[in-house]
Design an enzyme around this catalytic site. Structure first.
Site, mmCIF file in Angstrom:
data_model
loop_
_atom_site.group_PDB
_atom_site.id
_atom_site.type_symbol
_atom_site.label_atom_id
_atom_site.label_comp_id
_atom_site.label_asym_id
_atom_site.label_seq_id
_atom_site.Cartn_x
_atom_site.Cartn_y
_atom_site.Cartn_z
ATOM 1 N N GLY A 36 0.828 -1.186 0.000
ATOM 2 C CA GLY A 36 0.000 0.000 0.000
ATOM 3 C C GLY A 36 0.865 1.238 0.000
ATOM 4 N N GLN A 95 2.977 10.134 0.434
ATOM 5 C CA GLN A 95 4.287 9.483 0.337
ATOM 6 C C GLN A 95 4.983 9.753 -0.988
ATOM 7 O OE1 GLN A 95 2.552 5.549 1.826
ATOM 8 N NE2 GLN A 95 4.651 5.449 2.608
#
Length: 202
Positions: free
Chosen positions: A69, A74
Protein backbone atom coordinates in the site's frame (compact mmCIF):
# COMPACT_ATOMS: atom_id res chain seq x y z
CA UNK A 1 2.98 -0.18 4.00
CA UNK A 2 5.48 -2.92 3.37
CA UNK A 3 5.17 -6.61 4.08
CA UNK A 4 8.75 -7.54 3.28
CA UNK A 5 11.92 -7.10 5.30
CA UNK A 6 13.96 -4.17 4.03
CA UNK A 7 17.72 -4.40 4.15
CA UNK A 8 19.29 -2.15 6.82
CA UNK A 9 21.49 -0.60 4.15
CA UNK A 10 18.39 0.60 2.26
CA UNK A 11 19.02 4.32 1.69
CA UNK A 12 16.95 6.87 3.58
CA UNK A 13 16.27 8.75 0.34
CA UNK A 14 14.73 6.97 -2.65
CA UNK A 15 14.53 9.79 -5.18
CA UNK A 16 12.48 9.80 -8.35
CA UNK A 17 10.85 12.45 -10.48
CA UNK A 18 7.12 12.94 -10.21
CA UNK A 19 5.35 12.42 -13.53
CA UNK A 20 2.52 14.56 -12.18
CA UNK A 21 4.32 17.61 -10.80
CA UNK A 22 7.67 17.33 -12.59
CA UNK A 23 9.46 17.86 -9.27
CA UNK A 24 11.58 15.37 -7.35
CA UNK A 25 9.64 13.27 -4.86
CA UNK A 26 10.85 10.72 -2.39
CA UNK A 27 9.72 7.90 -0.16
CA UNK A 28 11.63 9.22 2.81
CA UNK A 29 10.54 10.04 6.30
CA UNK A 30 12.20 13.45 6.18
CA UNK A 31 9.43 14.94 4.00
CA UNK A 32 7.24 17.15 6.19
CA UNK A 33 4.23 16.43 3.99
CA UNK A 34 4.05 13.10 5.81
CA UNK A 35 3.02 14.99 8.96
CA UNK A 36 0.32 17.09 7.30
CA UNK A 37 -3.41 16.34 7.23
CA UNK A 38 -4.10 15.78 3.54
CA UNK A 39 -6.83 17.66 1.69
CA UNK A 40 -9.63 15.91 -0.23
CA UNK A 41 -8.95 15.13 -3.87
CA UNK A 42 -10.62 18.10 -5.64
CA UNK A 43 -13.87 17.22 -7.35
CA UNK A 44 -12.60 18.63 -10.63
CA UNK A 45 -9.65 16.21 -10.55
CA UNK A 46 -11.75 13.04 -10.23
CA UNK A 47 -11.89 11.17 -13.54
CA UNK A 48 -9.03 13.17 -15.07
CA UNK A 49 -5.82 12.00 -16.71
CA UNK A 50 -3.87 13.82 -13.99
CA UNK A 51 -5.41 11.64 -11.29
CA UNK A 52 -4.85 8.56 -13.43
CA UNK A 53 -1.16 9.43 -13.86
CA UNK A 54 -0.74 10.05 -10.13
CA UNK A 55 -2.26 6.65 -9.31
CA UNK A 56 -0.02 4.99 -11.92
CA UNK A 57 2.99 6.61 -10.29
CA UNK A 58 1.88 5.40 -6.89
CA UNK A 59 1.52 1.81 -8.15
CA UNK A 60 5.02 2.00 -9.67
CA UNK A 61 6.54 3.35 -6.46
CA UNK A 62 4.76 0.79 -4.30
CA UNK A 63 5.64 -2.22 -6.43
CA UNK A 64 9.22 -1.03 -6.93
CA UNK A 65 9.66 -0.82 -3.15
CA UNK A 66 7.91 -4.12 -2.43
CA UNK A 67 4.95 -2.63 -0.59
CA UNK A 68 1.29 -3.56 -0.27
CA UNK A 69 0.00 0.00 0.00
CA UNK A 70 1.01 3.61 -0.46
CA UNK A 71 -0.65 6.96 0.14
CA UNK A 72 -0.44 10.10 -1.99
CA UNK A 73 1.51 12.05 0.69
CA UNK A 74 4.29 9.48 0.34
CA UNK A 75 4.90 10.68 -3.22
CA UNK A 76 4.65 14.32 -2.25
CA UNK A 77 0.96 14.94 -3.02
CA UNK A 78 -1.10 15.96 0.03
CA UNK A 79 -4.41 14.47 -1.15
CA UNK A 80 -6.72 12.02 0.59
CA UNK A 81 -5.90 9.10 -1.65
CA UNK A 82 -4.25 5.74 -1.15
CA UNK A 83 -3.91 2.44 -2.95
CA UNK A 84 -3.55 -1.06 -1.53
CA UNK A 85 -3.34 -4.66 -2.61
CA UNK A 86 -2.61 -7.97 -0.92
CA UNK A 87 -2.93 -11.35 -2.59
CA UNK A 88 -6.17 -13.17 -1.71
CA UNK A 89 -7.19 -10.77 1.08
CA UNK A 90 -7.34 -7.32 -0.52
CA UNK A 91 -7.87 -6.79 -4.26
CA UNK A 92 -5.99 -3.95 -5.92
CA UNK A 93 -8.03 -0.91 -4.93
CA UNK A 94 -7.79 2.86 -5.33
CA UNK A 95 -9.34 4.70 -2.37
CA UNK A 96 -10.28 8.30 -3.23
CA UNK A 97 -11.39 10.52 -0.33
CA UNK A 98 -11.95 7.54 1.97
CA UNK A 99 -13.83 7.61 5.27
CA UNK A 100 -13.10 4.85 7.75
CA UNK A 101 -15.40 3.44 10.44
CA UNK A 102 -13.64 1.43 13.12
CA UNK A 103 -15.05 -1.59 14.96
CA UNK A 104 -13.87 -2.92 18.30
CA UNK A 105 -11.00 -1.66 20.40
CA UNK A 106 -7.55 -1.02 18.96
CA UNK A 107 -6.35 -4.18 20.65
CA UNK A 108 -4.82 -6.31 17.90
CA UNK A 109 -1.01 -6.33 17.93
CA UNK A 110 0.69 -6.94 14.60
CA UNK A 111 3.84 -6.33 12.61
CA UNK A 112 4.17 -3.35 10.30
CA UNK A 113 6.77 -1.56 8.26
CA UNK A 114 6.51 1.52 6.07
CA UNK A 115 8.04 2.59 2.77
CA UNK A 116 8.66 6.01 4.36
CA UNK A 117 10.55 4.52 7.31
CA UNK A 118 12.93 2.18 5.47
CA UNK A 119 14.42 -0.62 7.50
CA UNK A 120 12.40 -0.32 10.70
CA UNK A 121 9.63 -2.81 11.53
CA UNK A 122 7.67 -3.39 14.69
CA UNK A 123 5.51 -6.31 15.77
CA UNK A 124 3.83 -4.17 18.43
CA UNK A 125 1.48 -1.94 16.45
CA UNK A 126 -2.09 -1.86 17.80
CA UNK A 127 -4.96 -1.79 15.28
CA UNK A 128 -8.72 -2.28 15.23
CA UNK A 129 -9.81 -5.78 14.15
CA UNK A 130 -12.32 -4.55 11.59
CA UNK A 131 -13.04 -1.45 9.50
CA UNK A 132 -15.58 -0.30 6.96
CA UNK A 133 -14.39 2.12 4.27
CA UNK A 134 -16.56 4.43 2.23
CA UNK A 135 -14.65 5.77 -0.75
CA UNK A 136 -14.79 6.71 -4.40
CA UNK A 137 -12.86 5.21 -7.28
CA UNK A 138 -10.92 7.19 -9.89
CA UNK A 139 -14.06 7.63 -12.00
CA UNK A 140 -16.01 8.98 -9.05
CA UNK A 141 -18.23 5.96 -8.31
CA UNK A 142 -19.01 5.41 -4.62
CA UNK A 143 -18.10 2.16 -2.85
CA UNK A 144 -18.36 0.64 0.61
CA UNK A 145 -16.12 -2.22 1.74
CA UNK A 146 -15.50 -3.99 5.05
CA UNK A 147 -12.14 -5.51 5.94
CA UNK A 148 -10.87 -7.66 8.79
CA UNK A 149 -7.51 -8.97 9.89
CA UNK A 150 -4.48 -8.09 7.80
CA UNK A 151 -6.57 -6.27 5.18
CA UNK A 152 -7.99 -4.04 7.93
CA UNK A 153 -4.46 -3.38 9.19
CA UNK A 154 -3.27 -2.31 5.74
CA UNK A 155 -6.23 0.04 5.30
CA UNK A 156 -5.68 1.62 8.74
CA UNK A 157 -1.96 2.05 8.06
CA UNK A 158 -2.57 3.86 4.76
CA UNK A 159 -5.49 5.91 6.09
CA UNK A 160 -3.25 7.16 8.90
CA UNK A 161 -0.94 8.67 6.27
CA UNK A 162 -3.80 10.93 5.19
CA UNK A 163 -3.96 12.32 8.73
CA UNK A 164 -0.24 12.90 9.16
CA UNK A 165 0.35 9.77 11.21
CA UNK A 166 2.95 7.04 10.81
CA UNK A 167 2.94 3.51 12.18
CA UNK A 168 5.81 4.38 14.49
CA UNK A 169 3.42 6.69 16.36
CA UNK A 170 1.61 3.51 17.45
CA UNK A 171 4.76 1.44 17.95
CA UNK A 172 4.43 0.05 21.47
CA UNK A 173 8.03 -1.07 21.84
CA UNK A 174 9.68 1.71 23.89
CA UNK A 175 12.28 -0.72 25.21
CA UNK A 176 13.76 -1.20 21.74
CA UNK A 177 16.92 0.82 21.18
CA UNK A 178 17.82 0.40 17.53
CA UNK A 179 19.70 2.80 15.20
CA UNK A 180 16.91 2.73 12.60
CA UNK A 181 14.26 3.43 15.23
CA UNK A 182 16.31 6.31 16.66
CA UNK A 183 16.78 7.73 13.17
CA UNK A 184 13.05 7.51 12.46
CA UNK A 185 12.13 9.20 15.74
CA UNK A 186 14.68 11.96 15.11
CA UNK A 187 13.34 12.55 11.59
CA UNK A 188 9.77 12.72 12.90
CA UNK A 189 10.78 15.28 15.53
CA UNK A 190 12.47 17.37 12.85
CA UNK A 191 9.32 17.26 10.70
CA UNK A 192 7.20 18.40 13.62
CA UNK A 193 9.59 21.28 14.31
CA UNK A 194 9.49 22.45 10.69
CA UNK A 195 5.70 22.35 10.60
CA UNK A 196 5.52 24.26 13.91
CA UNK A 197 7.87 26.92 12.53
CA UNK A 198 5.73 27.30 9.41
CA UNK A 199 2.58 27.63 11.51
CA UNK A 200 4.18 30.30 13.69
CA UNK A 201 5.25 32.30 10.62
CA UNK A 202 1.76 32.20 9.09
Amino acid sequence: MTMMQVDEDFPLTVARASIVTGSPTTLRIADSVLRMVAKPVPEEMIGTETLKHLVEEMWMCMLDAGGVGIAAPQVGISWRLFIATAMKILPSTVFVNPEVEYFGEASVLGEEGCLSVPGWRSAKVLRHPKVTVRYRDMAGAAHVATYEGLAARIVQHEFDHLNGKLFIDLDDSPEVDHPLRRRALRAMAEMDQRLKAVAEEA
